[in-house]
Write an enzyme that holds these catalytic residues in place. Structure first.
Site: not given
Ligand code: VGL
Ligand code: ZN
Length: 211
Positions: A14, A112, A157
């Site tokens: 991410d 995802k 994540c």
């Molecule tokens: C994430 C919060 C919400 C992450 C993704 O990538 O850690 N954190 N969605």
């Protein structure tokens, strides 16, 4: 831990604009992971990336729940969850990789969190703990037995990806200087590191990985 580059996969989690300073769900200093991860990806023959990829109105967005605020705890179907600002909406600039993230070395991008009523932190399973993303099948299918994790956010994540990878039988390395934590609630970054190590993950700095 010795890293065998023939059977290890770099998993870059991410590295998206919304998780970097100026984004919708900024991770402090989040953009600093991009150059660190680029040095790693130049060295790993097997690189995989994930992308948080939510539909508008996703159930993890506080805005979807009248009266609720971002970063509040909530529960859904008996599961604890955290409510977030709207972030990483499919196709928006915030969902794109950070411009300094070199995406060329990545052979697979796993998206995802695209089911409206199910959040997904881990690169391996959605937050119901049972719906696979397919990444385990992919990695096992190409002979990977070691997962080297970097990216955002360390306490969400990256953390859940590490725990799932351990449960799936991989050797797991977390590259500490190539991650950053949201740290909401405060201290969650340090707790995540301790929790991963207690379950068998090794925490390394990229200089050791690249040695
Ligand atoms: C994430 C919060 C919400 C992450 C993704 O990538 O850690 N954190 N969605
Ligand atoms: Zn998300």
């Amino acid at each position: 831990m010795h890293i065998d580059f023939r059977t290890a996969a770099l998993v870059a989690v991410d590295v998206q604009n919304d998780f970097c300073p100026g984004g919708a769900l900024p991770v402090p200093d989040g953009d600093a992971v991009a150059p660190a991860i680029n040095r790693l990806s130049a060295r790993f023959p097997i690189c995989v990336a994930t992308q948080d990829w939510h539909p508008a109105g996703h159930s993890s967005f506080a805005s979807t729940h009248p009266g609720r605020q971002p970063y509040e705890a909530a529960s859904s179907g008996g599961r604890d969850m955290t409510l977030w600002p709207d972030h990483c909406v499919q196709g928006t600039p915030g969902a794109a990789f950070h411009p300094r993230f070199d995406e060329r070395p990545y052979r697979l991008i796993v998206r995802k969190g695209f089911r409206r009523n199910l959040d997904s932190y881990s690169a391996f399973f959605e937050n119901d703990g049972s719906t696979p993303t397919g990444l385990d099948g992919y990695l096992k299918g190409i002979g990977v037995d070691q997962v080297v994790l970097a990216g955002l956010a360390l306490d969400y994540c990256v953390y859940y990806s590490a725990l799932d990878a351990l449960a799936l039988g991989y050797h797991v390395v977390v590259v500490r200087d190539a991650t950053r934590a949201v740290d909401a609630p405060a201290g969650s970054g340090e707790r995540a590191l301790a929790g991963m190590m207690a379950k068998g993950a090794e925490v390394m700095d990229s200089i050791e990985v690249l040695r």
